[in-house]
Design a protein around this motif. Structure first.
Motif, mmCIF file in Angstrom:
data_model
loop_
_atom_site.group_PDB
_atom_site.id
_atom_site.type_symbol
_atom_site.label_atom_id
_atom_site.label_comp_id
_atom_site.label_asym_id
_atom_site.label_seq_id
_atom_site.Cartn_x
_atom_site.Cartn_y
_atom_site.Cartn_z
ATOM 1 N N HIS A 62 0.827 -1.201 0.000
ATOM 2 C CA HIS A 62 0.000 0.000 0.000
ATOM 3 C C HIS A 62 0.868 1.261 0.000
ATOM 4 N N ILE A 63 0.550 2.207 -0.914
ATOM 5 C CA ILE A 63 1.266 3.475 -1.009
ATOM 6 C C ILE A 63 0.340 4.659 -0.767
ATOM 7 N N CYS A 64 -0.777 4.686 -1.470
ATOM 8 C CA CYS A 64 -1.748 5.770 -1.371
ATOM 9 C C CYS A 64 -3.148 5.161 -1.419
ATOM 10 N N ALA A 65 -4.140 6.045 -1.413
ATOM 11 C CA ALA A 65 -5.526 5.582 -1.503
ATOM 12 C C ALA A 65 -6.248 6.352 -2.598
ATOM 13 N N GLY A 66 -7.463 5.964 -2.878
ATOM 14 C CA GLY A 66 -8.268 6.631 -3.886
ATOM 15 C C GLY A 66 -9.720 6.233 -3.736
ATOM 16 N N THR A 67 -10.570 6.768 -4.619
ATOM 17 C CA THR A 67 -11.999 6.482 -4.555
ATOM 18 C C THR A 67 -12.524 6.111 -5.940
ATOM 19 N N LEU A 68 -13.187 4.975 -6.037
ATOM 20 C CA LEU A 68 -13.778 4.529 -7.298
ATOM 21 C C LEU A 68 -14.997 5.393 -7.622
ATOM 22 N N ILE A 69 -15.028 5.978 -8.837
ATOM 23 C CA ILE A 69 -16.175 6.807 -9.235
ATOM 24 C C ILE A 69 -16.950 6.192 -10.399
ATOM 25 N N ASP A 70 -16.359 5.239 -11.081
ATOM 26 C CA ASP A 70 -17.065 4.369 -12.023
ATOM 27 C C ASP A 70 -16.185 3.130 -12.182
ATOM 28 N N PRO A 71 -16.662 2.057 -12.819
ATOM 29 C CA PRO A 71 -15.887 0.809 -12.839
ATOM 30 C C PRO A 71 -14.469 0.928 -13.383
ATOM 31 N N PHE A 72 -14.187 1.949 -14.222
ATOM 32 C CA PHE A 72 -12.866 2.117 -14.813
ATOM 33 C C PHE A 72 -12.021 3.215 -14.164
ATOM 34 N N HIS A 73 -12.616 4.092 -13.360
ATOM 35 C CA HIS A 73 -11.902 5.303 -12.934
ATOM 36 C C HIS A 73 -11.876 5.515 -11.425
ATOM 37 N N ILE A 74 -10.740 6.051 -10.978
ATOM 38 C CA ILE A 74 -10.503 6.342 -9.565
ATOM 39 C C ILE A 74 -10.036 7.785 -9.438
ATOM 40 N N VAL A 75 -10.551 8.489 -8.439
ATOM 41 C CA VAL A 75 -10.052 9.832 -8.117
ATOM 42 C C VAL A 75 -9.081 9.705 -6.959
ATOM 43 N N THR A 76 -7.934 10.370 -7.061
ATOM 44 C CA THR A 76 -6.918 10.331 -6.016
ATOM 45 C C THR A 76 -6.199 11.673 -5.965
ATOM 46 N N ALA A 77 -5.122 11.745 -5.208
ATOM 47 C CA ALA A 77 -4.321 12.968 -5.126
ATOM 48 C C ALA A 77 -3.230 12.938 -6.187
ATOM 49 N N ALA A 78 -2.969 14.085 -6.814
ATOM 50 C CA ALA A 78 -1.930 14.160 -7.839
ATOM 51 C C ALA A 78 -0.559 13.814 -7.270
ATOM 52 N N HIS A 79 -0.321 14.165 -5.996
ATOM 53 C CA HIS A 79 1.016 13.922 -5.426
ATOM 54 C C HIS A 79 1.276 12.443 -5.152
ATOM 55 N N CYS A 80 0.269 11.586 -5.355
ATOM 56 C CA CYS A 80 0.484 10.144 -5.189
ATOM 57 C C CYS A 80 1.330 9.557 -6.318
ATOM 58 N N HIS A 81 1.507 10.330 -7.394
ATOM 59 C CA HIS A 81 2.396 9.892 -8.478
ATOM 60 C C HIS A 81 3.815 10.307 -8.102
ATOM 61 N N GLN A 82 4.601 9.341 -7.599
ATOM 62 C CA GLN A 82 5.943 9.609 -7.104
ATOM 63 C C GLN A 82 6.932 8.676 -7.779
ATOM 64 N N ARG A 83 7.988 9.237 -8.339
ATOM 65 C CA ARG A 83 9.007 8.401 -8.984
ATOM 66 C C ARG A 83 9.707 7.519 -7.966
ATOM 67 N N GLN A 84 9.804 8.005 -6.713
ATOM 68 C CA GLN A 84 10.469 7.209 -5.688
ATOM 69 C C GLN A 84 9.647 5.989 -5.275
ATOM 70 N N LYS A 85 8.315 6.108 -5.339
ATOM 71 C CA LYS A 85 7.433 5.009 -4.964
ATOM 72 C C LYS A 85 6.351 4.859 -6.026
ATOM 73 N N PRO A 86 6.700 4.327 -7.180
ATOM 74 C CA PRO A 86 5.710 4.231 -8.263
ATOM 75 C C PRO A 86 4.576 3.268 -7.928
ATOM 76 N N ILE A 87 3.360 3.682 -8.237
ATOM 77 C CA ILE A 87 2.206 2.819 -8.043
ATOM 78 C C ILE A 87 1.845 2.177 -9.377
ATOM 79 N N GLY A 88 1.346 0.959 -9.333
ATOM 80 C CA GLY A 88 1.027 0.260 -10.566
ATOM 81 C C GLY A 88 -0.296 -0.474 -10.531
ATOM 82 N N TYR A 89 -0.855 -0.612 -9.317
ATOM 83 C CA TYR A 89 -2.076 -1.402 -9.182
ATOM 84 C C TYR A 89 -3.084 -0.712 -8.261
#
Length: 317
Positions: A62-89
């Motif tokens: 676990h790195i960050c969290a988010g919220t499902l808004i439709d079956p394909f899409h999640i809203v999250t924070a922009a700063h969760c995209h980090q080169r030091q800790k890349p998220i993939g799933y």
């Protein structure tokens, strides 16, 4: 021989994990920390926050969290995209973030990560992003999309913030492997921008929520990108930043989802989005760039990647 290969592989994975440097974006002037966790929380129930998801790295950590808004899409924070800790799933329909979860657990791969075009890592203004996954999530009795709020939460209203993050300010604290929740109250933005609080750090598109007098109830490290809800099954705010966790006079700061309705709607209907580059294992030159300036981290991670290359070659035979 297979056992030896497995042991070597586990060793290599551990080496890479231990070599990752901790990422903690901050405002130097105000001491603002954007890594969040739930303080003063209680366990959530299955289906209570049906859109909450975990954003995970290549090892399903676990790195960050988010919220499902439709079956394909999640809203999250922009700063969760980090080169030091890349998220993939993206993992959903589970109250836990342990390696082996409930049988209801669903996991999807991130194919697009779209941060707001005017997001600033210096001020954290427009700290919001939309994720698109490779396959739709299955809607169940305990998991599914949440509505987006159409208005900014009013001052004094009770809201609930949830997450798997740290549970105290202690350096020895760790994430909560079970989803936690705590109630907070929307605070007057004038107070949050006053000299008693964030001294003007709050920008348009933000609101603050917490408990100003006693503190003790807040989000913190590991909760970033997760949801704050002020109405049933409704995403009202995205966890963004704060001054440590649960301190008196320093409520948590949230991105106001209602302010980004048109931008989010546009992303949802856009077919051709920028591809999100993610590999189960980092490329050596990227590892070097991520840790440039930290010779100890660079040495350990680069060595681990080199070992990994050898191990993968052995496993392929």
């Amino acid at each position: 021989m297979s056992l030896v290969k497995l042991c070597l592989f586990v060793f290599c994975v551990c080496a890479i994990q231990c070599g990752e440097s901790k990422y903690s974006p901050q405002f130097e002037k105000n001491g603002v920390n954007a890594d969040f966790r739930i303080i003063g929380g209680k366990p959530a129930k299955a289906g209570e926050f049906r859109g909450q998801v975990s954003l995970q790295n290549r090892f399903y950590a676990h790195i960050c969290a988010g919220t499902l808004i439709d079956p394909f899409h999640i809203v999250t924070a922009a700063h969760c995209h980090q080169r030091q800790k890349p998220i993939g799933y993206v993992m959903g329909d589970d109250l836990t973030v342990t390696l082996h979860g409930n049988e209801t657990r669903q996991r999807r791969k991130i194919v697009h990560f779209v941060p707001h075009p005017e997001f600033s890592r210096e001020t954290f203004q427009n700290d919001i992003a939309v994720i698109r996954v490779d396959e739709p999530f299955k809607v169940t009795e305990t998991f599914g999309p949440m509505h987006r709020s159409n208005s900014t939460p009013t001052k004094g209203i009770r809201c609930t913030v949830v997450g798997w993050g740290y549970t105290s300010n202690s350096e020895d604290s760790d994430i909560s492997y079970n989803l936690l929740k705590t109630d907070v109250f929307v605070i007057d933005i004038n107070f949050c921008n006053s000299s008693f609080s964030y001294e003007g750090a709050m920008k348009p598109g933000m609101f603050c929520a917490g408990r100003t007098k006693g503190g003790g109830h807040d989000a913190c490290q590991g909760d970033s990108g997760g949801l704050l809800t002020c109405a049933p099954r409704t995403l009202s705010g995205v966890i963004s930043f704060g001054n440590e966790c649960g301190l008196p006079n320093f409520p948590g700061i949230y991105s106001d989802v209602s302010m980004y309705k048109d931008w989010i709607d546009k992303i949802l209907i856009t077919k051709d989005l920028p591809e999100y580059e993610f590999s189960p294992f980092p490329k050596p030159h990227l590892v070097y760039e991520m840790n440039k300036g930290n010779s100890a981290a660079t040495s350990s991670v680069t060595t681990a990647v080199a070992i990994l290359s050898v191990i993968l070659a052995i496993l392929s035979h």
